[in-house]
Design a protein around this motif. Structure first.
Motif, PDB file in Angstrom:
ATOM      1  N   VAL A  35       0.832  -1.201   0.000  1.00 54.83           N
ATOM      2  CA  VAL A  35       0.000   0.000   0.000  1.00 54.83           C
ATOM      3  C   VAL A  35       0.868   1.252   0.000  1.00 54.83           C
ATOM      4  CG1 VAL A  35      -1.608   1.358   1.392  1.00 54.83           C
ATOM      5  CG2 VAL A  35      -2.008  -1.083   1.053  1.00 54.83           C
ATOM      6  N   GLN A  38       2.141   1.906  -3.407  1.00 56.11           N
ATOM      7  CA  GLN A  38       1.112   2.505  -4.260  1.00 56.11           C
ATOM      8  C   GLN A  38       0.952   3.995  -3.963  1.00 56.11           C
ATOM      9  OE1 GLN A  38      -2.653   0.359  -4.667  1.00 56.11           O
ATOM     10  NE2 GLN A  38      -1.654  -1.507  -3.933  1.00 56.11           N
ATOM     11  N   ILE A  39       0.977   4.337  -2.690  1.00 54.94           N
ATOM     12  CA  ILE A  39       0.877   5.749  -2.319  1.00 54.94           C
ATOM     13  C   ILE A  39       2.050   6.531  -2.888  1.00 54.94           C
ATOM     14  CG2 ILE A  39       0.917   7.355  -0.361  1.00 54.94           C
ATOM     15  CD1 ILE A  39      -0.569   5.194   1.261  1.00 54.94           C
ATOM     16  N   LYS A 106      -8.345   2.729  -6.316  1.00 54.84           N
ATOM     17  CA  LYS A 106      -7.804   1.392  -6.117  1.00 54.84           C
ATOM     18  C   LYS A 106      -6.994   1.317  -4.821  1.00 54.84           C
ATOM     19  CE  LYS A 106      -5.749  -0.701  -9.430  1.00 54.84           C
ATOM     20  NZ  LYS A 106      -4.803  -0.947 -10.547  1.00 54.84           N
ATOM     21  N   THR A 107      -6.195   2.349  -4.571  1.00 50.82           N
ATOM     22  CA  THR A 107      -5.363   2.348  -3.365  1.00 50.82           C
ATOM     23  C   THR A 107      -6.210   2.461  -2.108  1.00 50.82           C
ATOM     24  OG1 THR A 107      -3.512   3.339  -4.563  1.00 50.82           O
ATOM     25  CG2 THR A 107      -3.476   3.528  -2.172  1.00 50.82           C
ATOM     26  N   GLU A 110      -7.880  -0.803  -1.276  1.00 49.16           N
ATOM     27  CA  GLU A 110      -6.949  -1.766  -0.691  1.00 49.16           C
ATOM     28  C   GLU A 110      -6.582  -1.382   0.732  1.00 49.16           C
ATOM     29  OE1 GLU A 110      -2.767  -4.105  -1.655  1.00 49.16           O
ATOM     30  OE2 GLU A 110      -3.690  -2.815  -3.177  1.00 49.16           O
TER      31      GLU A 110
END
Length: 375
Positions: A35, A38-39, A106-107, A110
């Motif tokens: 995660v 992704q950030i 999406k992030t 999740e």
């Protein structure tokens, strides 16, 4: 995008050297969870989009100003409602926003998927420390209170500041690498926020509510964070420290904690000598009480009253036990009944009743604390 690729892009944006970026001084901390990665990627993407928009808009603006300046004989056009232009500046931003919203959504989805954790830990914010309860998985039943461990001499400028000044604790959270950790957050007094940047986790801890977040660290190491919600006088003194270790090291830590808890249970049933209680109470006071009541017991009136010479300290011990266990509503005095063991509470009360000008000669026993709790 690889971690090296993310750093290269970031370097091109902020013109910083790789050494500086490695220290995360001008960028996000290096991510160690999916995660957080992704950030990191999304942050880089948004900066690139903003950079492209900036160059396009100001490029056109400066070109127009230069090309159509009055000294070149330019005459301002006179037109109204250009349909094509209006459609373009409506449709293009919509597509830009959709392009930004897709990875963000999406992030976020999740980040909120806390199903099927391997270990569940409850993090409770107190003014000003964190309490952790291992509720599920290996280590279930372990409880610890995590206090700032930076020496007071460093904070008062009497000693050189250490490498981890104000971001080190006496009892860190320990978790195994590669396991899904669910963190339940709540608070006992005011709103706090549990924030560890390298995990991509920032979750408010609200009194009376349970919020949750999760992380799965892919790399062993020590990761640090802070309370990210202004929560009072010592807001800057309640750091978070998480040790991500191998499964074998975690199992060993669990065994050590369980042995220590068993020993603490024994401490709460035996009779203590006055000198033993005072010695232990001094350490408990330094870890939990000194910030408000001060090392000399003089406090910081009116918010933090003195203990030296206080009537409640020199009087009936039942009254002082009740305050320590339950706190004082409407004041920063926390309820320590759920934070400290019976032996620790007995020790710190004994310490305050036999230190400074207080010389009661009384030894408060853990059995008295248990009786006050109704155990």
């Amino acid at each position: 995008m690889s971690l090296a690729g993310r750093h290269a892009v970031a370097a091109s944006l902020v013109f910083a050297s790789p050494a500086v970026l490695a220290q995360s001084r001008y960028n996000l901390q290096s991510p160690v969870t999916g995660v957080a990665a992704q950030i990191y990627d999304m942050h880089t993407l948004m900066l690139l989009i903003c950079l492209v928009i900036f160059i396009a808009v100001f490029g056109v603006m400066f070109w127009a100003v230069f090309k159509h300046r009055k000294s070149q004989g330019a005459v301002a056009a006179n037109f109204h409602e250009n349909t094509s232009v209006e459609i373009a500046w409506t449709v293009i931003p919509v597509f830009i926003l959709l392009g930004m919203a897709w990875p963000a959504t999406k992030t976020v989805l999740e980040m909120k998927d806390t199903r099927d954790p391997d270990i569940t830990i409850k993090a409770t914010g107190y003014q000003w420390k964190w309490g952790y309860d291992y509720l599920q998985g290996e280590g279930q039943g372990i409880r610890l209170v995590s206090n700032l461990s930076t020496p007071r001499t460093q904070m008062d400028g009497q000693a050189a500041k250490g490498e981890h000044y104000l971001i080190e604790v006496d009892k860190p959270v320990v978790v195994p690498v590669g396991k899904k950790i669910r963190v339940l957050t709540t608070a006992s007094d005011v709103i706090h926020s549990w924030w560890v940047p390298a995990f991509g986790v920032k979750q408010d801890a609200i009194p009376g509510f349970i919020r949750d977040a999760w992380f799965r660290a892919d790399k062993e190491g020590i990761y640090r964070g802070n309370c990210a919600e202004l929560c009072g006088r010592d807001h800057g003194y309640m750091p978070i420290e998480v040790h991500v270790v191998s499964p074998q090291a975690y199992s060993q830590w669990v065994a050590e904690q369980q042995a220590a808890m068993a020993a603490a249970a024994g401490d709460s049933t035996r009779e203590w000598a006055l000198a033993e209680l005072v010695e232990r109470g001094e350490k408990v006071f330094a870890a939990n009480c000194v910030a408000c009541h001060q090392a000399d017991g003089k406090g910081l009136p009116p918010a933090f009253p003195p203990l030296d010479g206080a009537a409640i300290v020199r009087g009936d011990p039942k009254a002082q036990i009740d305050v320590v266990l339950k706190g004082r509503p409407g004041t920063p005095m926390a309820a320590f009944g759920a934070l400290l063991s019976d032996a620790d509470i007995a020790a710190v009360i004994t310490y305050t009743r036999n230190t400074w000008s207080n010389k009661t000669g009384e030894a408060i026993q853990p059995s008295q604390i248990a009786a006050a709790k109704g155990n």
